[in-house]
Each structure stands twice: as structure tokens, then as C-alpha cells.
Scaffold this active site. Structure first.
Site, PDB file in Angstrom:
ATOM      1  N   THR A 127       0.926  -1.079   0.006  1.00  0.00           N
ATOM      2  CA  THR A 127       0.099  -0.050   0.009  1.00  0.00           C
ATOM      3  C   THR A 127       1.047   1.158  -0.150  1.00  0.00           C
ATOM      4  OG1 THR A 127      -1.835   1.146   1.005  1.00  0.00           O
ATOM      5  CG2 THR A 127       0.007   0.282   2.543  1.00  0.00           C
ATOM      6  N   ASN A 177      -0.692   3.951   1.041  1.00  0.00           N
ATOM      7  CA  ASN A 177      -1.438   4.451   2.523  1.00  0.00           C
ATOM      8  C   ASN A 177      -0.981   4.484   3.437  1.00  0.00           C
ATOM      9  OD1 ASN A 177      -3.420   5.183   4.565  1.00  0.00           O
ATOM     10  ND2 ASN A 177      -5.064   4.445   2.979  1.00  0.00           N
ATOM     11  N   LYS A 178      -0.512   5.652   4.071  1.00  0.00           N
ATOM     12  CA  LYS A 178       0.462   5.918   5.181  1.00  0.00           C
ATOM     13  C   LYS A 178      -0.432   5.503   6.356  1.00  0.00           C
ATOM     14  CE  LYS A 178       4.148   9.050   3.631  1.00  0.00           C
ATOM     15  NZ  LYS A 178       3.705   8.197   2.278  1.00  0.00           N
ATOM     16  N   ASP A 221      -7.866  -5.208   1.042  1.00  0.00           N
ATOM     17  CA  ASP A 221      -8.660  -4.589   0.240  1.00  0.00           C
ATOM     18  C   ASP A 221     -10.183  -4.640   1.117  1.00  0.00           C
ATOM     19  OD1 ASP A 221      -9.717  -3.427  -2.071  1.00  0.00           O
ATOM     20  OD2 ASP A 221     -11.182  -5.144  -2.547  1.00  0.00           O
ATOM     21  N   SER A 222     -10.501  -3.278   1.334  1.00  0.00           N
ATOM     22  CA  SER A 222     -11.629  -3.039   2.281  1.00  0.00           C
ATOM     23  C   SER A 222     -12.698  -2.156   1.438  1.00  0.00           C
ATOM     24  CB  SER A 222     -11.023  -2.108   3.457  1.00  0.00           C
ATOM     25  OG  SER A 222      -9.819  -2.809   3.699  1.00  0.00           O
ATOM     26  N   PHE A 250     -11.927   8.072   7.500  1.00  0.00           N
ATOM     27  CA  PHE A 250     -11.812   8.482   6.170  1.00  0.00           C
ATOM     28  C   PHE A 250     -12.778   7.779   5.620  1.00  0.00           C
ATOM     29  CE2 PHE A 250      -9.358   4.737   4.301  1.00  0.00           C
ATOM     30  CZ  PHE A 250      -8.864   4.289   5.361  1.00  0.00           C
ATOM     31  N   TYR A 257     -16.186   6.246   4.170  1.00  0.00           N
ATOM     32  CA  TYR A 257     -17.517   6.252   4.612  1.00  0.00           C
ATOM     33  C   TYR A 257     -17.472   6.597   6.064  1.00  0.00           C
ATOM     34  CZ  TYR A 257     -17.909   4.719  -0.343  1.00  0.00           C
ATOM     35  OH  TYR A 257     -17.998   4.695  -1.492  1.00  0.00           O
ATOM     36  N   LYS A 312     -11.419   3.078  17.291  1.00  0.00           N
ATOM     37  CA  LYS A 312     -11.680   2.483  16.122  1.00  0.00           C
ATOM     38  C   LYS A 312     -10.868   1.152  15.755  1.00  0.00           C
ATOM     39  CE  LYS A 312     -12.087   3.539  11.166  1.00  0.00           C
ATOM     40  NZ  LYS A 312     -11.423   4.274  10.015  1.00  0.00           N
TER      41      LYS A 312
END
Lengths: 198, 198
Positions: free
Chosen positions: A7, A9-10, A71-72, A158, A160, A181
Site C-alpha cells: 500500500t 496509504n500511510k 482490500d476493504s 476517512f 465512509y 476504532k
């Protein structure tokens, strides 16, 4: 041991590092930004599991490191589990478009505008795959059940998060602290399950 | 016998009149534009059958005429059957917005942009309900299987017709003549099935 998380994505890197710190402290986690000339492929799978496996296999082929990919997405009951694997591109806007998250979220709200409240059930789903250079593969799935609300609330998270309230909570996942979370999130569940196998 | 078709869509009225002319020639079909002060309700059902029945029941309650209502849409395999009952409002634009059909269609194309060709299967689906003032109810379903193409073709039809090619055809349903389309269409199949019961 060096391990790749496929990824850029940090936030995902930070999240997995936190999980690994508890579960497998001798692991050095690197992301795709640490890999030169990494070839990006489109996500062509029709399930979260397919996409996670595809991405992890590609990462192993290119780097020869044991690799994790996830994958989410959001699965809305009334939309038969969609946006699902299309969550990031639901509004049709290309990657990198400013406010794409907001456009995706607003589109889902508009699509379910006439759906009665009692049918607004949804889940965040994450499939995470771990592939080893010797060919071993493992895929796990984490889910966080909840429901949609009609208008966004909260600045955290981030995607939704601002329209999703997890079961047992009153606040949206965008109103939870990162620690709150992590404890319940689909990705936290999936990453912890994978970490047990390292 | 007077029969109501619960729609303001003139194309649907013409289509059902054509079917009825063959199947049940003593029927006078009226539409909602012939009914004063008809109350519109939102379509809150989660299936085509639910929506068709809801609309037909409301029509009977208000007019005391035997009433037919249909709900139709495009079911894309890769989108788990969506846009489905949300076909008309898929892009989130309100009813009456110019070019809404085009926005809906372009959104579906963008959502499946990375889906491989062999997974572009889809169907047009129509549920049609017939409700009698004495409480008898009948619901039938018609389907037209086919696949999506990547860019719109043809000026006929409406909605998603320009991106749908029915099995056994090369042209989109927007390129078929009205008679060709009637013969194979989901709505034609459903209306003919209902007409047999009049």
C-alpha cells in the site's frame, strides 16, 4: 524479518505497525513507497479476497518479500453489499480527484434516500492476504457491522466513516478515537488475525 | 373493462396497450395522467416485486380500478444485481433532472471500468403486479439477459438501453426497433404474462 505491506496509504502502514508491535515485534514493515519502480495494476477482482490476494501475489513477485495486502470497503445491505470492492471509485471519479471520498459518500446517501431507516444495515469489510515467497497463502476477513445514518458526522477516519455507526456505538466511526476504532474495525480484526501467523 | 396502469410514462402505456390489444381486446387502459390528484409515494421497496405490488395496491385504493404497476431496472452481475430497484436514481440526481438517464448510465460504466469483459453480464428485470379491488394479487417477473458494453450506442429506448446488448444480438437495445425490443424485453415478457390473466 522484512515484510511488505502493499500500500501507499500511510494510515494503513501506521495501523499495521501498531498491530505488529503487539503481535510480532521482530518484523520490519515497509510500504510501496519504499520500493523503487513498483508497477501498479488495476484492481480487477470481484471480491475483497480476490483483490487482496492479487495485490499480495504481485508484491511477492516484484519484491520477493513476504507481503500483506488488503482490500476493504463498505457493504450496504440495501445495495446488495455494494459499493463493496468498488467503494473507492463508487462515484466514478478517478483516483486523486479532490473530495472523492465526499462524492462517494454523498452518492451512497442519495441512493438510499428512500430506503426506510430499519433497512440501513451495513458493514465495513476487510480482506487481508499474506503471501510468502515459497507460495504459501493466507486470506482472512474482518467485518464491523453497523448501520448508515442520513448525514455525515465527524472529522476522523476517512472514506465512509462519517456516515457509519458501528453496532453498540452512538458515534460514527469518524467520531471515534483512533484507538477506539482500531479495537473494533474490520481492518484491525483482519490485521490482528494475520499477525498471529507471523 | 377499465384497467389502470399506475404510471405517467407514456411509452409504458403504449407498450402495454399493444400487448393488451393482442391478449385482451375488451380492456380500456388508463394511466395516472387520467386520474385527478393522484398521490405519489416514494418507492421504498428493496425488490422489484415489492415496489410493483406497493404501487399497484396504492392505485387500487385510490381508484378502485383493477390496477397494474411495474418496477424495472438493470441488474449488473458484477454490482451484485445493482443498480436494481435504484436504477432510475443511481446517480443520485432528483427526478426531472435533465440528462439523468445519461448520468446514471455513465456512472455504471465508470463503476465497472476495471471489471474484465467476461464479467460484464447483466439483465434487465421487470416485475409487474396486477391487483384487483377484491384483493386478489398477482406478480410476475420478466428478464432479458445480456451484457454491458463500454460505451453507449444507439438512439432508441431509454435508460440503460445504449449500453446493453441482449443475448443473441449484436446491437444494443437502443439500436433495436421497438417491435424487436418488445419481443424480447423484460417488460414485454412480464406484461404478456399478466395479460393472460385478464
Amino acid at each position: 524479518m522484512r515484510l511488505l505491506l502493499a500500500t501507499r496509504n500511510k494510515k494503513k502502514l501506521v495501523e499495521l505497525r501498531r498491530v505488529l508491535a503487539e503481535a510480532a515485534s521482530d518484523v520490519e514493515l515497509v510500504g510501496l513507497d519504499d520500493v523503487d519502480e513498483y508497477p501498479e495494476s488495476p484492481e480487477t477482482g470481484l471480491t475483497f479476497e480476490d483483490n487482496a490476494l492479487l495485490k499480495a501475489r504481485e508484491a511477492v513477485q516484484f519484491t520477493r518479500l513476504p507481503s500483506i495486502a488488503d482490500d476493504s470497503g463498505l457493504a450496504v445491505d440495501a445495495l446488495n453489499g455494494m459499493p463493496g470492492v468498488f467503494s473507492a471509485r463508487w462515484s466514478g471519479l478517478p483516483s486523486g480527484t479532490p473530495n472523492r471520498d465526499e462524492a462517494n459518500l454523498n452518492l451512497v446517501l442519495a441512493q438510499v434516500a428512500d430506503v426506510p431507516d430499519e433497512h440501513l444495515g451495513a458493514a465495513f469489510v476487510c480482506a487481508a492476504a499474506l503471501v510468502w515467497p515459497d507460495g504459501r497463502e493466507l486470506v482472512v476477513r474482518g467485518e464491523m457491522r453497523g448501520h448508515l445514518i442520513r448525514a455525515p458526522r465527524g472529522d476522523g477516519g476517512f472514506g465512509y466513516d462519517p456516515i457509519f455507526v458501528a453496532d453498540g456505538h452512538d458515534r460514527t466511526t469518524a467520531e471515534l478515537t483512533p484507538a477506539e476504532k482500531d479495537a473494533i474495525s474490520h481492518r484491525g480484526i483482519a490485521f490482528r488475525a494475520l499477525a498471529e501467523h507471523l
